[in-house]
Motif scaffolding. Sequence first.
Motif, PDB file in Angstrom:
ATOM      1  N   ASP A 240       0.808  -1.220   0.000  1.00 24.30           N
ATOM      2  CA  ASP A 240       0.000   0.000   0.000  1.00 24.30           C
ATOM      3  C   ASP A 240       0.838   1.264   0.000  1.00 24.30           C
ATOM      4  N   ARG A 241       2.167   1.114   0.004  1.00 25.82           N
ATOM      5  CA  ARG A 241       3.034   2.275   0.042  1.00 25.82           C
ATOM      6  C   ARG A 241       4.250   2.056  -0.848  1.00 25.82           C
ATOM      7  N   PRO A 242       4.457   2.905  -1.849  1.00 23.56           N
ATOM      8  CA  PRO A 242       5.590   2.701  -2.753  1.00 23.56           C
ATOM      9  C   PRO A 242       6.928   2.950  -2.061  1.00 23.56           C
ATOM     10  N   VAL A 243       7.929   2.259  -2.530  1.00 23.78           N
ATOM     11  CA  VAL A 243       9.289   2.475  -2.040  1.00 23.78           C
ATOM     12  C   VAL A 243      10.142   2.942  -3.201  1.00 23.78           C
ATOM     13  N   ARG A 244      11.161   3.706  -2.892  1.00 22.37           N
ATOM     14  CA  ARG A 244      12.060   4.189  -3.929  1.00 22.37           C
ATOM     15  C   ARG A 244      13.200   3.205  -4.186  1.00 22.37           C
ATOM     16  N   GLY A 245      13.647   2.525  -3.184  1.00 14.50           N
ATOM     17  CA  GLY A 245      14.754   1.600  -3.382  1.00 14.50           C
ATOM     18  C   GLY A 245      14.944   0.702  -2.182  1.00 14.50           C
ATOM     19  N   VAL A 246      15.554  -0.456  -2.416  1.00 16.07           N
ATOM     20  CA  VAL A 246      15.880  -1.413  -1.370  1.00 16.07           C
ATOM     21  C   VAL A 246      17.310  -1.881  -1.606  1.00 16.07           C
ATOM     22  N   SER A 247      18.098  -1.938  -0.552  1.00 12.58           N
ATOM     23  CA  SER A 247      19.445  -2.511  -0.663  1.00 12.58           C
ATOM     24  C   SER A 247      19.627  -3.553   0.424  1.00 12.58           C
ATOM     25  N   VAL A 248      20.343  -4.610   0.077  1.00  6.45           N
ATOM     26  CA  VAL A 248      20.637  -5.697   1.014  1.00  6.45           C
ATOM     27  C   VAL A 248      22.114  -6.027   0.866  1.00  6.45           C
TER      28      VAL A 248
END
Length: 367
Positions: A240-248
């Motif tokens: 329900d909420r967009p994210v700009r980026g994910v890093s792992v």
Amino acid sequence: MSAQPSGDSPPDTVRGYPLLVVIDPVARSTDGESVRIAKDVLCAGAGAKICLPEGPEEFARALARRGHRRPVVIGDDRALLRVVALLHKERELAAVAVSMVPVGAPATVALSRLLGVPTDTVAAARAVLDGDERPMDLLTDDSDGIVLGGLSIPCGSGATGHAHGAYVPGAAHPVDAVDETGGAPDGAPHRPWWAPAARTARSALALLVSPAGRLTGRRGRAAVQRLRIEADGVLLADLDRPVRGVSVVPAGWAGDDPAAASGTVAGGAAAPGGAAADGGTAGPPSGGGGVDPGDGGGRADGDAAGLAEVVVHWPGAERPVRARARAVTVSGADFHYRADSVVGGPVRTRTWTVQPGAWRLTLPRDG
């Protein structure tokens, strides 16, 4: 493939085992002088068999027939990834120490530098002979792929354009713009079978070291995606909420910033949307939550060993959510990701799990 024993190698070996030196064809064609120097140093210090594979099948065959020889790669990060992926596929990764002499442009050996391998040819070759084996963490995914340095979502504006690609053994992820026969697609000039374009290497490095807030779409707009992200079952972001980026990234490689290394909010801090960010931090990450290759060394502190650091970036200036976990699951509409220098996807769900000490890399001795 040509395989040749070193002509004047001394009878002594490294830790009782001779070397299998596999020379990347890209390294041979782009920096033959560095290759010659590395080969001379290695052959002067240990018994060595030199292999010059011309394709992935020859490379895999040489590695499979190594016997008791210790594998040494002369080449760029793609060559290192291929060796580790092949050993992982054979389920022999834990039993075989890998050595590396980086040869290539700085952007193409950034991962090796991050891991602590000297970028100077002579120093790296001497580390192969005199260094220590260090256990290293890696990430595995549910398709049997591996990640040594880190992964990011989104993986850049060019990700969706990779309809064709070669595959890293055991990873099942397409490699940019090189088809399975080693040719270049769409009439592009021929390139060696495992050589990434300079643009691809620069993009991979930028995605792992730059703030996710700078990732943009093709027309300069911030790229956002609706993803569900869980860290050890704790919900960090939902659809329900967009994210700009994910890093792992393996937690010990998240940089030297104290907040990035240890987290500034106690476990159970409330994440946006009501989720709990177990072990997370609300503060901005060092280097945008990516990997800082400046110092190298790739050594995890005791608290970080066996964990991955997950950073979720929101659109705008809102502070990211950070957490540490052993397993990270991302799901949503078809998405691509970049693992080290390899673009994967599209997939609808993927789980990455930290494998502590899953492989060993020969690095210079401390002190």
